[in-house]
Design a protein around this motif. Structure first.
Motif, PDB file in Angstrom:
ATOM      1  N   GLU A 211       0.836  -1.201   0.000  1.00 32.82           N
ATOM      2  CA  GLU A 211       0.000   0.000   0.000  1.00 32.82           C
ATOM      3  C   GLU A 211       0.876   1.259   0.000  1.00 32.82           C
ATOM      4  O   GLU A 211       0.661   2.192  -0.766  1.00 32.82           O
ATOM      5  CB  GLU A 211      -0.894  -0.024   1.243  1.00 32.82           C
ATOM      6  N   GLN A 212       1.915   1.199   0.840  1.00 30.79           N
ATOM      7  CA  GLN A 212       2.801   2.361   0.942  1.00 30.79           C
ATOM      8  C   GLN A 212       3.584   2.570  -0.371  1.00 30.79           C
ATOM      9  O   GLN A 212       3.707   3.683  -0.866  1.00 30.79           O
ATOM     10  CB  GLN A 212       3.757   2.154   2.119  1.00 30.79           C
ATOM     11  N   MET A 213       4.088   1.479  -0.942  1.00 31.54           N
ATOM     12  CA  MET A 213       4.893   1.622  -2.173  1.00 31.54           C
ATOM     13  C   MET A 213       4.030   2.054  -3.358  1.00 31.54           C
ATOM     14  O   MET A 213       4.488   2.809  -4.218  1.00 31.54           O
ATOM     15  CB  MET A 213       5.648   0.320  -2.463  1.00 31.54           C
ATOM     16  N   ARG A 214       2.769   1.592  -3.400  1.00 31.23           N
ATOM     17  CA  ARG A 214       1.852   2.061  -4.456  1.00 31.23           C
ATOM     18  C   ARG A 214       1.657   3.562  -4.353  1.00 31.23           C
ATOM     19  O   ARG A 214       1.535   4.272  -5.355  1.00 31.23           O
ATOM     20  CB  ARG A 214       0.478   1.389  -4.315  1.00 31.23           C
ATOM     21  N   HIS A 219       3.579   9.965  -6.181  1.00 30.34           N
ATOM     22  CA  HIS A 219       3.678  11.208  -5.404  1.00 30.34           C
ATOM     23  C   HIS A 219       3.203  11.054  -3.969  1.00 30.34           C
ATOM     24  O   HIS A 219       2.764  12.031  -3.352  1.00 30.34           O
ATOM     25  CB  HIS A 219       2.878  12.332  -6.077  1.00 30.34           C
ATOM     26  N   GLY A 220       3.215   9.833  -3.464  1.00 29.29           N
ATOM     27  CA  GLY A 220       2.833   9.631  -2.062  1.00 29.29           C
ATOM     28  C   GLY A 220       1.338   9.729  -1.803  1.00 29.29           C
ATOM     29  O   GLY A 220       0.912   9.920  -0.666  1.00 29.29           O
ATOM     30  N   MET A 221       0.514   9.609  -2.904  1.00 25.40           N
ATOM     31  CA  MET A 221      -0.939   9.748  -2.677  1.00 25.40           C
ATOM     32  C   MET A 221      -1.646   8.391  -2.670  1.00 25.40           C
ATOM     33  O   MET A 221      -1.353   7.558  -3.514  1.00 25.40           O
ATOM     34  CB  MET A 221      -1.673  10.528  -3.775  1.00 25.40           C
ATOM     35  N   GLY A 231       6.720  11.218  -1.917  1.00 21.09           N
ATOM     36  CA  GLY A 231       6.792  10.202  -2.965  1.00 21.09           C
ATOM     37  C   GLY A 231       7.630  10.639  -4.140  1.00 21.09           C
ATOM     38  O   GLY A 231       8.349  11.636  -4.080  1.00 21.09           O
ATOM     39  N   ILE A 232       7.534   9.872  -5.207  1.00 23.07           N
ATOM     40  CA  ILE A 232       8.158  10.243  -6.481  1.00 23.07           C
ATOM     41  C   ILE A 232       7.142   9.960  -7.585  1.00 23.07           C
ATOM     42  O   ILE A 232       6.065   9.401  -7.302  1.00 23.07           O
ATOM     43  CB  ILE A 232       9.481   9.471  -6.743  1.00 23.07           C
TER      44      ILE A 232
END
Ligand SMILES: Cc1ncc(COP(=O)(O)O)c(C=O)c1O
Length: 375
Positions: A211-214, A219-221, A231-232
């Motif tokens: 979930e976190q890596m997705r 952009h961390g959303m 994020g990136i």
């Protein structure tokens, strides 16, 4: 003859109808970013690897970076990896303000030595990044045992071994990249599963990390315009996903073709004491991303020129171990710190290996190598 390291043209010609059709579908519905092909390919790859989550991203370097960003590490935390690999593995550690801790490899498989990992652990160690170099797995029984003992994360750099299978001491089998907490791969065109541009993916069985890596790749959303993480922007584009979806069902056949070439080379060089052919560990199969010889008292530059003059591509993977790279020079390491990696860097040579090599080409290559080393 003109024999490339990788014959992308020849492979494309065989799959042209299917690939062109799938690319055309993306063009017809203009779904270039996160189109259906991306989700479909991720599902297919989850099934192939036997993992719960595949998160596509823009390249293998980003895959490693995103994996490390998901571990909530602090500057100065240490990550142990091999000194004999492509720079990306250590580059992302350094970029994130973490400390790469390098260790030596085995001379025969060129993969990371678990005993060296054990000796490099400190209270700051947070993760181990084994690289499954050239197409065979590192010793994951030992590496997972060390990680469990010291409560460390394992991120597999599987850019070179997608499709390889690891057999644990208890007989259980898992695909390379599906063993650690997170696996990372690259779909760079010359990789065993190569796109027609850049691409990469991250694998995990851990729902929370997934979930976190997705979110991190986007952009961390999790919810649009609400940013829970730094994020990136790292996406696999739909055209690349469409191509990879066509190629994935052929991956095992690609590995067979590469093994055919490797076996041809192995038997041609079997009686030559100037050449050490690649050894495959008994706990893994080998998908021969590279076919890498170790030369014993051979003028490597001379051999490279001899082969190039005959139109035979060849390459040195890798001429300089990471601890001797200018950007990574560090008081902790000097010349001689990792003697095996240094010796390999001075003596390895990779020959063409791909899915389209035929006996005539293989004979031409092996004759040319033997002609030089025997003179
Ligand atoms: C071992 C290893 N790690 C990481 C990478 C990085 O992949 P990419 O070129 O897709 O960023 C590569 C590919 O070149 C690689 O060989």
């Amino acid at each position: 003859m003109n024999i490339p390291m990788v014959d992308l043209q020849g492979q494309y010609r065989k799959l042209k109808t299917e690939i062109d059709t799938e690319i055309q579908k993306v063009l017809d519905n203009s779904s270039y970013i996160n189109g259906p092909a991306v989700a479909e390919f991720a599902k297919d790859l989850e099934k192939y690897l036997g993992v719960k989550h595949v998160i596509p991203c823009a390249n293998g370097t980003d895959a490693l970076q995103v994996a490390m960003m998901a571990l909530d590490l602090k500057p100065g935390d240490e990550i142990i990896t091999t000194t004999f690999t492509f720079i990306a593995t250590a580059e992302v550690i350094a970029l994130l303000g973490l400390t790469p801790v390098l260790v030596d490899v085995f001379e025969d498989t060129m993969n990371i030595n678990p005993e060296a990992i054990r000796n490099a652990i400190t209270p700051k160690t947070k993760a181990i990044v084994p690289v499954h170099l050239f197409g065979q797995c590192a010793d994951m029984d030992e590496i997972m045992a060390i990680a469990n003992e010291h409560n460390l994360f394992v991120i597999e750099d599987n850019a070179q071994a997608i499709g390889a299978t690891y057999t644990f001491k208890n007989g259980k089998k898992l695909k390379a990249g599906a063993i650690g907490h997170i696996g990372c791969t690259s779909f760079f065109p010359s990789k065993n599963l190569g796109a027609y541009g850049d691409g990469g993916a991250i694998f995990t069985n851990d729902d929370k990390l997934a979930e976190q890596m997705r979110a991190v790749v986007n952009h961390g959303m999790k919810v649009r315009y609400y940013h829970d993480y730094v994020g990136i922007n790292s996406r696999l584009d739909s055209i690349q996903a469409a191509i990879l979806k066509v190629k994935l069902p052929h991956l095992d056949d690609f590995a067979k073709a590469r093994n055919y070439a490797a076996n041809y080379y192995n038997s041609a060089f079997s009686n030559c004491d100037k050449i050490t052919t690649p050894i495959t560990s008994n706990f893994t199969d080998h998908v021969f991303h590279q076919y890498t010889l170790v030369l014993n008292n051979v003028d490597r530059d001379g051999l490279q020129k001899h082969l190039s003059d005959k139109g035979i591509s060849n390459a040195v993977y890798y001429p300089v171990p990471l601890h001797q790279q200018k950007a990574y020079l560090d008081v902790r390491y000097t010349d001689g710190s990792f003697p095996i990696a240094e010796k390999l860097a001075a003596n390895v040579l990779s020959l063409p290996i791909h899915t389209e090599l035929n006996d005539e080409q293989l004979k031409f290559i092996t004759d040319a190598v033997l002609e030089f080393v025997r003179n």
